[in-house]
Design an enzyme around this catalytic site. Structure first.
Site, short mmCIF file in Angstrom:
data_model
loop_
_atom_site.label_atom_id
_atom_site.label_comp_id
_atom_site.label_asym_id
_atom_site.label_seq_id
_atom_site.Cartn_x
_atom_site.Cartn_y
_atom_site.Cartn_z
N SER A 86 -64.42 69.90 77.41
CA SER A 86 -64.49 69.12 78.80
C SER A 86 -65.75 68.86 79.04
O SER A 86 -67.01 69.32 78.60
CB SER A 86 -63.93 70.04 79.82
OG SER A 86 -63.88 69.86 81.06
N TYR B 99 -63.93 79.10 83.44
CA TYR B 99 -63.12 78.09 82.69
C TYR B 99 -64.08 77.27 81.72
O TYR B 99 -64.01 77.14 80.69
CB TYR B 99 -62.33 76.93 83.51
CG TYR B 99 -61.76 75.85 82.88
CD1 TYR B 99 -60.91 75.89 81.66
CD2 TYR B 99 -62.44 74.55 83.12
CE1 TYR B 99 -60.48 74.85 80.97
CE2 TYR B 99 -61.93 73.69 82.35
CZ TYR B 99 -61.10 73.43 81.53
OH TYR B 99 -60.75 72.26 80.61
N LYS C 53 -64.70 77.20 77.49
CA LYS C 53 -65.06 75.84 76.69
C LYS C 53 -66.39 75.92 75.92
O LYS C 53 -66.46 75.22 74.69
CB LYS C 53 -64.91 74.54 77.43
CG LYS C 53 -63.63 74.12 77.89
CD LYS C 53 -62.70 73.74 77.09
CE LYS C 53 -61.22 73.66 77.35
NZ LYS C 53 -60.19 73.79 76.75
P1 NAD Z 1 -51.92 71.36 80.16
O1 NAD Z 1 -51.98 72.83 80.73
O2 NAD Z 1 -50.83 70.54 80.41
O3 NAD Z 1 -51.46 71.89 78.33
C1 NAD Z 1 -51.97 72.87 77.69
C2 NAD Z 1 -50.77 73.30 77.00
O4 NAD Z 1 -51.24 74.56 76.19
C3 NAD Z 1 -49.58 74.11 77.98
O5 NAD Z 1 -48.54 73.31 77.07
C4 NAD Z 1 -49.48 75.13 77.79
O6 NAD Z 1 -47.93 75.95 78.01
C5 NAD Z 1 -50.06 75.61 76.34
N1 NAD Z 1 -50.74 76.95 76.39
C6 NAD Z 1 -51.79 77.34 77.24
N2 NAD Z 1 -52.02 78.81 76.44
C7 NAD Z 1 -51.49 78.85 75.28
C8 NAD Z 1 -51.47 80.07 74.38
N3 NAD Z 1 -52.20 80.97 74.58
N4 NAD Z 1 -50.46 79.80 73.38
C9 NAD Z 1 -49.72 78.72 72.99
N5 NAD Z 1 -49.73 77.68 74.03
C10 NAD Z 1 -50.70 78.03 75.18
O7 NAD Z 1 -53.28 70.96 80.03
P2 NAD Z 1 -53.85 69.61 79.69
O8 NAD Z 1 -54.29 68.77 81.06
O9 NAD Z 1 -52.88 68.80 78.68
O10 NAD Z 1 -55.16 69.97 78.90
C11 NAD Z 1 -55.01 70.37 77.57
C12 NAD Z 1 -56.59 70.52 77.16
O11 NAD Z 1 -57.53 69.96 77.35
C13 NAD Z 1 -56.86 72.12 77.55
O12 NAD Z 1 -57.67 72.77 76.60
C14 NAD Z 1 -57.77 71.72 78.86
O13 NAD Z 1 -58.84 72.60 78.93
C15 NAD Z 1 -58.53 70.48 78.20
N6 NAD Z 1 -59.01 69.46 79.03
C16 NAD Z 1 -58.25 69.23 80.06
C17 NAD Z 1 -58.53 68.18 81.38
C18 NAD Z 1 -57.81 67.85 82.29
O14 NAD Z 1 -58.21 67.30 83.34
N7 NAD Z 1 -56.43 67.73 82.23
C19 NAD Z 1 -60.06 67.95 81.21
C20 NAD Z 1 -60.98 68.34 80.28
C21 NAD Z 1 -60.29 69.16 79.11
C1 UD1 Z 2 -62.27 69.09 87.90
C2 UD1 Z 2 -63.02 70.53 87.49
C3 UD1 Z 2 -63.42 70.34 85.97
C4 UD1 Z 2 -62.55 69.81 84.97
C5 UD1 Z 2 -62.00 68.29 85.78
C6 UD1 Z 2 -60.91 67.72 84.86
C7 UD1 Z 2 -63.57 71.54 89.36
C8 UD1 Z 2 -64.90 72.11 90.25
N1 UD1 Z 2 -63.93 70.83 88.18
O1 UD1 Z 2 -63.31 68.16 88.00
O2 UD1 Z 2 -63.75 71.55 85.48
O3 UD1 Z 2 -62.95 69.34 83.62
O4 UD1 Z 2 -61.35 68.63 86.99
O5 UD1 Z 2 -59.63 68.05 85.34
O6 UD1 Z 2 -62.55 71.77 89.85
N2 UD1 Z 2 -61.26 65.55 95.37
C9 UD1 Z 2 -61.01 65.35 96.87
N3 UD1 Z 2 -59.92 65.85 97.20
C10 UD1 Z 2 -58.97 66.67 96.44
C11 UD1 Z 2 -59.07 66.92 95.18
C12 UD1 Z 2 -60.39 66.14 94.65
O7 UD1 Z 2 -61.87 64.75 97.55
O8 UD1 Z 2 -57.87 67.14 96.85
C13 UD1 Z 2 -62.39 64.89 95.10
C14 UD1 Z 2 -63.48 65.98 94.33
O9 UD1 Z 2 -64.30 66.42 95.45
C15 UD1 Z 2 -64.24 65.11 93.32
C16 UD1 Z 2 -63.28 64.00 92.94
O10 UD1 Z 2 -62.15 64.20 93.73
O11 UD1 Z 2 -65.22 64.50 93.98
C17 UD1 Z 2 -62.63 64.64 91.79
O12 UD1 Z 2 -61.92 65.57 91.73
P1 UD1 Z 2 -60.79 66.62 90.49
O13 UD1 Z 2 -59.97 65.73 90.41
O14 UD1 Z 2 -60.88 67.93 91.04
O15 UD1 Z 2 -62.18 66.56 89.40
P2 UD1 Z 2 -63.57 67.24 89.08
O16 UD1 Z 2 -63.88 67.73 90.11
O17 UD1 Z 2 -64.45 66.21 88.33
#
Ligand code: NAD
Ligand code: UD1
Length: 340
Positions: free
Chosen positions: A127, A151, A155
């Site tokens: 991330s 978190y 990573k």
């Molecule tokens: P998500 O929660 O929808 O998917 C994660 C999946 O992993 C879920 O289906 C959950 O059931 C499974 N899981 C968690 N722990 C487990 C375990 N111990 N064993 C087996 N399964 C397990 O999340 P996502 O948004 O799809 O994210 C996927 C990956 O991408 C994550 O590693 C997350 O940290 C990373 N990521 C997500 C975002 C985002 O904004 N969504 C941003 C940056 C990185």
């Molecule tokens: C968050 C996580 C980051 C993660 C990323 C992607 C935090 C501090 N960081 O980042 O670790 O990788 O999501 O999933 O949580 N905002 C509002 N109102 C809301 C929600 C968000 O104004 O109800 C604003 C926030 O202040 C920010 C922007 O929207 O400026 C995006 O927020 P968000 O979607 O939570 O993502 P990140 O903060 O970038």
């Protein structure tokens, strides 16, 4: 299953389900391992419906070493896309041990099983959160690693583990994909993000306001040093992200060692711009209230996507209009997510 499959951990989740669909459509056989702690098997049922064929699904926890041993010895995956993990920043501050245990221990168990079975190709979900408050913009992969919450620390630790592992095991080929802000849904409206409880992230919250599940969006800070005073982020469509994983898997063959790659668009969008865009896409009003800054937030964050373009021959193609239109279609057609 004929050819060696790709093992997708966390494949029932948000990004995992879109990527599983993309891999199936590209002709890969896919084996999903997920404990369903933050997802529903309905997502995989719909993936199968869209792809016209199903992934193999194993319901198991990554920390269950016997389950991993069974999966590796039975299916012999050639490569792994590792999504499984917990991802809520606020929750990780309250329950750090649970985050380290699930994310780091789960990854270690997976990597040990991979090496024991000579599976040396890995794509890891990292991330942009590993960069913390960046020193320069746009953010490239040489930016220092300084996460600001447990978190993000998990990573950064898993990235470190994979880099050290690659030093010790030269056969390993790995890509550490640092996603910026994934949003959007498959254009069919059949799969999308289904957050449990109150969404933490901006776009899921806006879409629940648009569909009438929540009253108003709180804008966290209108006094940031940005053009309109609200936070600026690099939102990336989940289908672009899924295609980025396909490109990463294909690139692994010609790669040496392990390296990080940003997956972002290079474009910054403010909270207000996102609200306006979503209102247009949904033809709904999005009431907002100005609120104080959220602890731990930063003003601006967007990627330099150049390394991904050069290494993976991949670029994000979809704009913010498409991100909002696809999120809205998913939310409108599934107001309660995968709950039927
Ligand atoms: P998500 O929660 O929808 O998917 C994660 C999946 O992993 C879920 O289906 C959950 O059931 C499974 N899981 C968690 N722990 C487990 C375990 N111990 N064993 C087996 N399964 C397990 O999340 P996502 O948004 O799809 O994210 C996927 C990956 O991408 C994550 O590693 C997350 O940290 C990373 N990521 C997500 C975002 C985002 O904004 N969504 C941003 C940056 C990185
Ligand atoms: C968050 C996580 C980051 C993660 C990323 C992607 C935090 C501090 N960081 O980042 O670790 O990788 O999501 O999933 O949580 N905002 C509002 N109102 C809301 C929600 C968000 O104004 O109800 C604003 C926030 O202040 C920010 C922007 O929207 O400026 C995006 O927020 P968000 O979607 O939570 O993502 P990140 O903060 O970038």
């Amino acid at each position: 299953m004929s050819a060696a499959p790709v093992l997708v951990t966390g494949g029932a989740g948000y990004i995992g389900s879109h990527t599983t669909l993309c891999l199936l459509q590209a002709g890969f056989d896919v084996l999903v391992l997920d404990n369903l702690s933050n997802s529903s098997p309905e997502s995989l049922r719909r993936v199968a419906e869209l792809a016209g064929r199903a992934p193999v699904f194993v319901e198991a926890d990554l920390r269950d070493r016997q389950a991993l041993e069974n999966v590796f010895s039975h299916y012999r995956p050639a490569s792994v896309v590792h999504f499984a993990g917990l991802k809520a920043v606020g929750e990780s501050v309250e329950q750090p041990l649970r985050y380290y245990e699930n994310n780091v221990q789960g990854s270690l168990a997976l990597f040990e099983a991979m090496q024991a079975h000579d599976c040396a190709q890995l794509v890891f979900s990292s991330s942009a959160t590993v960069y913390g408050d960046p020193e320069s913009l746009p953010i490239d992969e040489s930016e220092s690693i300084k996460p600001t919450n447990p978190y993000g620390q998990t990573k950064a630790m898993i990235e470190r583990i994979i880099l050290d592992w690659g030093q010790a095991w030269p056969a390993l080929r790995g890509l550490l994909l640092r996603y910026f802000n994934p949003v959007g849904a498959h254009p069919s409206g059949r799969i999308g993000e289904d957050p449990q409880g109150i969404p933490n992230n901006l776009v899921p919250f806006i879409s629940q306001v648009a569909v009438g599940r929540r009253e108003a969006l709180q804008i966290f800070g209108s006094d940031w040093p940005t053009p309109d005073g609200t936070g600026v982020r690099d939102y990336i469509h989940v289908m672009d992200l899924a295609e980025g994983h396909l490109a990463a898997l294909r690139a692994l063959d010609g790669l040496n060692g392990v390296q990080p790659v940003n997956l972002g668009t290079g474009q910054g969008t403010s909270v207000r711009e996102m609200v306006d865009q979503f209102a247009r896409a949904s033809s709904r009003e999005i009431p907002v209230v100005e609120a104080p800054r959220r602890a731990g937030d930063i003003a601006t964050c967007y990627a330099d996507p150049g390394h991904a373009a050069q290494l993976l021959n991949w670029r994000a193609r979809r704009g913010v209009d498409e991100m909002c239109a696809d999120t809205w279609r998913w939310q409108r057609d599934n107001p309660q997510g995968f709950k039927i």
